[in-house]
Enzyme design. Structure first.
Site, PDB file in Angstrom:
ATOM      1  N   LYS A  33       0.873  -1.181   0.000  1.00 44.17           N
ATOM      2  CA  LYS A  33       0.000   0.000   0.000  1.00 44.17           C
ATOM      3  C   LYS A  33       0.903   1.222   0.000  1.00 44.17           C
ATOM      4  CE  LYS A  33      -4.209  -1.743   2.037  1.00 44.17           C
ATOM      5  NZ  LYS A  33      -3.942  -3.089   1.534  1.00 44.17           N
ATOM      6  N   ASP A  70      -1.453  -2.114  -4.084  1.00 38.75           N
ATOM      7  CA  ASP A  70      -2.881  -2.207  -3.748  1.00 38.75           C
ATOM      8  C   ASP A  70      -3.505  -0.838  -4.013  1.00 38.75           C
ATOM      9  OD1 ASP A  70      -2.379  -4.727  -2.809  1.00 38.75           O
ATOM     10  OD2 ASP A  70      -2.558  -4.216  -0.694  1.00 38.75           O
ATOM     11  N   GLN A  72      -9.773  -0.649  -9.355  1.00 38.80           N
ATOM     12  CA  GLN A  72     -11.059  -1.015  -8.749  1.00 38.80           C
ATOM     13  C   GLN A  72     -12.201  -0.780  -9.742  1.00 38.80           C
ATOM     14  OE1 GLN A  72     -10.165   1.945  -5.950  1.00 38.80           O
ATOM     15  NE2 GLN A  72      -9.835   0.558  -4.232  1.00 38.80           N
ATOM     16  N   ARG A  82      -4.008  -5.830 -11.710  1.00 46.96           N
ATOM     17  CA  ARG A  82      -4.932  -6.692 -10.960  1.00 46.96           C
ATOM     18  C   ARG A  82      -6.271  -5.953 -10.932  1.00 46.96           C
ATOM     19  NH1 ARG A  82      -3.794  -6.243  -5.123  1.00 46.96           N
ATOM     20  NH2 ARG A  82      -2.031  -7.580  -5.521  1.00 46.96           N
ATOM     21  N   LYS A 107     -13.083  -5.706  -7.479  1.00 45.60           N
ATOM     22  CA  LYS A 107     -14.348  -4.960  -7.432  1.00 45.60           C
ATOM     23  C   LYS A 107     -14.174  -3.654  -6.667  1.00 45.60           C
ATOM     24  CE  LYS A 107     -17.377  -8.992  -7.698  1.00 45.60           C
ATOM     25  NZ  LYS A 107     -18.477  -9.752  -7.093  1.00 45.60           N
ATOM     26  N   ALA A 141     -12.999  -2.327  -2.303  1.00 48.27           N
ATOM     27  CA  ALA A 141     -13.315  -2.744  -0.932  1.00 48.27           C
ATOM     28  C   ALA A 141     -13.654  -1.606   0.025  1.00 48.27           C
ATOM     29  CB  ALA A 141     -12.120  -3.523  -0.371  1.00 48.27           C
ATOM     30  N   HIS A 153     -13.110 -13.660  -5.715  1.00 46.79           N
ATOM     31  CA  HIS A 153     -13.550 -15.011  -5.331  1.00 46.79           C
ATOM     32  C   HIS A 153     -14.909 -15.314  -5.934  1.00 46.79           C
ATOM     33  CE1 HIS A 153     -11.333 -12.908  -2.139  1.00 46.79           C
ATOM     34  NE2 HIS A 153     -10.577 -13.968  -2.218  1.00 46.79           N
ATOM     35  N   ARG A 196     -12.354  -4.649   6.793  1.00 47.39           N
ATOM     36  CA  ARG A 196     -12.810  -4.595   5.386  1.00 47.39           C
ATOM     37  C   ARG A 196     -13.120  -6.006   4.881  1.00 47.39           C
ATOM     38  NH1 ARG A 196      -8.716  -0.638   4.841  1.00 47.39           N
ATOM     39  NH2 ARG A 196      -7.322  -2.056   3.774  1.00 47.39           N
ATOM     40  N   ARG A 197     -12.333  -7.008   5.325  1.00 41.16           N
ATOM     41  CA  ARG A 197     -12.615  -8.406   4.903  1.00 41.16           C
ATOM     42  C   ARG A 197     -13.960  -8.854   5.491  1.00 41.16           C
ATOM     43  NH1 ARG A 197      -8.728  -7.008   2.663  1.00 41.16           N
ATOM     44  NH2 ARG A 197     -10.417  -6.467   1.287  1.00 41.16           N
TER      45      ARG A 197
HETATM   46  P1  FDA Z   1     -17.840 -11.077  -3.853  1.00 38.80           P
HETATM   47  O1  FDA Z   1     -17.745 -10.097  -2.738  1.00 38.80           O
HETATM   48  O2  FDA Z   1     -19.082 -11.123  -4.650  1.00 38.80           O
HETATM   49  O3  FDA Z   1     -17.538 -12.515  -3.257  1.00 38.80           O
HETATM   50  C1  FDA Z   1     -17.801 -13.711  -3.959  1.00 38.80           C
HETATM   51  C2  FDA Z   1     -17.845 -14.840  -2.950  1.00 38.80           C
HETATM   52  O4  FDA Z   1     -16.534 -15.053  -2.408  1.00 38.80           O
HETATM   53  C3  FDA Z   1     -18.728 -14.538  -1.735  1.00 38.80           C
HETATM   54  O5  FDA Z   1     -20.057 -14.901  -1.960  1.00 38.80           O
HETATM   55  C4  FDA Z   1     -18.065 -15.366  -0.651  1.00 38.80           C
HETATM   56  O6  FDA Z   1     -18.455 -16.712  -0.737  1.00 38.80           O
HETATM   57  C5  FDA Z   1     -16.614 -15.270  -0.991  1.00 38.80           C
HETATM   58  N1  FDA Z   1     -15.968 -14.129  -0.282  1.00 38.80           N
HETATM   59  C6  FDA Z   1     -15.505 -12.997  -0.832  1.00 38.80           C
HETATM   60  N2  FDA Z   1     -14.939 -12.184   0.097  1.00 38.80           N
HETATM   61  C7  FDA Z   1     -15.085 -12.847   1.267  1.00 38.80           C
HETATM   62  C8  FDA Z   1     -14.713 -12.557   2.605  1.00 38.80           C
HETATM   63  N3  FDA Z   1     -14.044 -11.445   2.925  1.00 38.80           N
HETATM   64  N4  FDA Z   1     -15.010 -13.456   3.558  1.00 38.80           N
HETATM   65  C9  FDA Z   1     -15.635 -14.614   3.282  1.00 38.80           C
HETATM   66  N5  FDA Z   1     -16.010 -14.954   2.026  1.00 38.80           N
HETATM   67  C10 FDA Z   1     -15.748 -14.096   1.035  1.00 38.80           C
HETATM   68  N6  FDA Z   1      -9.739  -4.191  -2.937  1.00 38.80           N
HETATM   69  C11 FDA Z   1      -9.303  -2.917  -3.032  1.00 38.80           C
HETATM   70  O7  FDA Z   1     -10.087  -1.976  -2.932  1.00 38.80           O
HETATM   71  N7  FDA Z   1      -7.971  -2.663  -3.245  1.00 38.80           N
HETATM   72  C12 FDA Z   1      -7.065  -3.670  -3.398  1.00 38.80           C
HETATM   73  O8  FDA Z   1      -5.873  -3.401  -3.598  1.00 38.80           O
HETATM   74  C13 FDA Z   1      -7.524  -5.010  -3.325  1.00 38.80           C
HETATM   75  N8  FDA Z   1      -6.667  -6.058  -3.488  1.00 38.80           N
HETATM   76  C14 FDA Z   1      -7.166  -7.338  -3.562  1.00 38.80           C
HETATM   77  C15 FDA Z   1      -6.318  -8.388  -3.899  1.00 38.80           C
HETATM   78  C16 FDA Z   1      -6.829  -9.673  -4.066  1.00 38.80           C
HETATM   79  C17 FDA Z   1      -5.915 -10.802  -4.437  1.00 38.80           C
HETATM   80  C18 FDA Z   1      -8.223  -9.906  -3.871  1.00 38.80           C
HETATM   81  C19 FDA Z   1      -8.809 -11.265  -4.061  1.00 38.80           C
HETATM   82  C20 FDA Z   1      -9.050  -8.879  -3.512  1.00 38.80           C
HETATM   83  C21 FDA Z   1      -8.543  -7.583  -3.341  1.00 38.80           C
HETATM   84  N9  FDA Z   1      -9.372  -6.521  -2.991  1.00 38.80           N
HETATM   85  C22 FDA Z   1      -8.888  -5.240  -3.072  1.00 38.80           C
HETATM   86  C23 FDA Z   1     -10.748  -6.773  -2.457  1.00 38.80           C
HETATM   87  C24 FDA Z   1     -11.817  -6.657  -3.541  1.00 38.80           C
HETATM   88  O9  FDA Z   1     -11.997  -5.328  -3.918  1.00 38.80           O
HETATM   89  C25 FDA Z   1     -13.158  -7.205  -3.027  1.00 38.80           C
HETATM   90  O10 FDA Z   1     -13.595  -6.423  -1.940  1.00 38.80           O
HETATM   91  C26 FDA Z   1     -13.119  -8.650  -2.551  1.00 38.80           C
HETATM   92  O11 FDA Z   1     -12.335  -9.440  -3.393  1.00 38.80           O
HETATM   93  C27 FDA Z   1     -14.553  -9.239  -2.516  1.00 38.80           C
HETATM   94  O12 FDA Z   1     -15.100  -9.253  -3.801  1.00 38.80           O
HETATM   95  P2  FDA Z   1     -15.152 -10.565  -4.733  1.00 38.80           P
HETATM   96  O13 FDA Z   1     -14.709 -10.173  -6.101  1.00 38.80           O
HETATM   97  O14 FDA Z   1     -14.380 -11.666  -4.098  1.00 38.80           O
HETATM   98  O15 FDA Z   1     -16.670 -10.889  -4.899  1.00 38.80           O
END
Ligand code: FDA
Length: 313
Positions: free
Chosen positions: A98, A132, A161, A182, A185, A187, A230, A291-292
């Site tokens: 970061k 990030d 993002q 990368r 969506k 966060a 994910h 945030r997670r």
């Molecule tokens: P979505 O939220 O729809 O999740 C799909 C499914 O995955 C959920 O239904 C659940 O089953 C599972 N899941 C996802 N997140 C979970 C959680 N926290 N706990 C439990 N289950 C979960 N954001 C950002 O703003 N800046 C960044 O630099 C990054 N970097 C980054 C790196 C990597 C490798 C990843 C995977 C993600 C990020 N993110 C990020 C976070 C990203 O913006 C986003 O908030 C999360 O990935 C959750 O969105 P999904 O695309 O996983 O889909």
């Protein structure tokens, strides 16, 4: 955005909670779901396990918004130490940083200098150092540092993002520099002026940007493309778009977080598709952890509560 999610995102930036939560035992125990421990050695141990499973990794040493130059330099040195240890152990582990941890809020040049030190060191191993993307106020300076660094070394990667209205235009500006991107969506809690609020809209933006990046992979304008998600349905749509364009599914890599969709990560790797797991470690975990929790509030709050009723250590 649901109430639970927006409350958690508010809590992630609340200074009192940030001070108190790390001392609550059940919060610390529940944290284990998302990170292997607080030290570099904890991260290395987890990376070695993932290597045994055929999955390369990424490291984030948790921390953001440092208070002074000394802390920014310490954070950079900690990453340099991590790269040295990764090399000693023969791991395939890249870094993901970061910029506010490297001093962006204090002085853009300081953060750029620290980031370039990391990129130069990683380039010796032909690794990429990923940035990030933080909340929207940091996007312009982050893009500034990223494009400057990319002109000096190709081994720089950036997270974009999909929820931000500006991302499409930002990506077009970066393409002539042959970036590594990368796509996530997003966060953070952002106002409607800055970011889309509806899930479907964000998913469509993610897909559209991914198609643009796949075309970039195809015509050599994108060095690396890594959807970070994910969401298997959405990743499936990205894979279909990739096939339709004639881009091999092996020409890009899915990145996921430690502790989430582990079985699916194993399955992707087992089928020969590139997947990389981001492992976070470090004592400054509070904002990142909340945030997670906000990404899947129902399931994650239930998990924290189960830890409340588990025996105290
Ligand atoms: P979505 O939220 O729809 O999740 C799909 C499914 O995955 C959920 O239904 C659940 O089953 C599972 N899941 C996802 N997140 C979970 C959680 N926290 N706990 C439990 N289950 C979960 N954001 C950002 O703003 N800046 C960044 O630099 C990054 N970097 C980054 C790196 C990597 C490798 C990843 C995977 C993600 C990020 N993110 C990020 C976070 C990203 O913006 C986003 O908030 C999360 O990935 C959750 O969105 P999904 O695309 O996983 O889909």
């Amino acid at each position: 955005m649901g109430i639970a999610r927006s409350t958690l995102l508010w809590a992630s930036t609340n200074p009192t909670l940030r001070r108190m939560a790390p001392h609550v035992w059940f919060v610390k125990r529940a944290l284990r779901r998302f990170m292997p421990g607080e030290t570099l050695e904890d991260g290395l141990e987890a990376a070695a396990t993932f290597r045994g499973l055929g999955i390369p990794t990424l490291f984030t040493h948790l921390g953001e918004n440092v208070a002074d130059e000394r802390e920014a330099i310490e954070a950079t040195d900690e990453y340099l130490r991590a790269i040295d240890r990764v090399e000693e152990l023969g791991l395939d582990t890249e870094m993901s940083v970061k910029l506010t941890h490297l001093g962006l809020e204090l002085d853009l040049d300081l953060a750029a200098e620290n980031y370039l030190r990391l990129v130069r060191r990683a380039a010796e191993r032909d690794d990429t150092v990923w940035i990030d993307m933080e909340s929207s106020e940091y996007v312009t300076p982050t893009l500034d540092v990223y494009s400057r660094t990319l002109k000096a070394s190709p081994n720089a990667g950036l997270c974009l993002q999909a929820y931000l209205h500006r991302t499409r235009a930002d990506l077009e500006e970066l393409l002539p520099l042959r970036p590594s991107i990368r796509m996530v969506k997003g966060a953070y809690r952002e106002p409607p002026e800055a970011a889309m609020q509806e899930r479907d809209q964000i998913d469509e933006a993610f897909l559209g940007l991914s198609v643009r990046l796949l075309k970039g992979v195809q015509d050599g304008k994108v060095r690396r493309f890594a959807p970070g998600s994910h969401d298997l349905r959405l990743l499936g749509r990205v894979a279909t778009a990739s096939r339709d364009l004639g881009v091999s599914l092996k020409d890009w890599e899915t990145q996921m977080l430690y502790g989430i969709r582990h079985q699916d990560q194993l399955e992707l790797a087992g089928r020969g598709y590139p997947v990389r797991t981001l492992i976070s470690y470090g004592p400054a975990w509070y904002p990142w952890y909340v945030r997670r929790l906000a990404e899947k509030p129902g399931e994650n709050i239930a998990y924290v509560l189960r830890n409340v009723f588990a025996k105290a250590p």
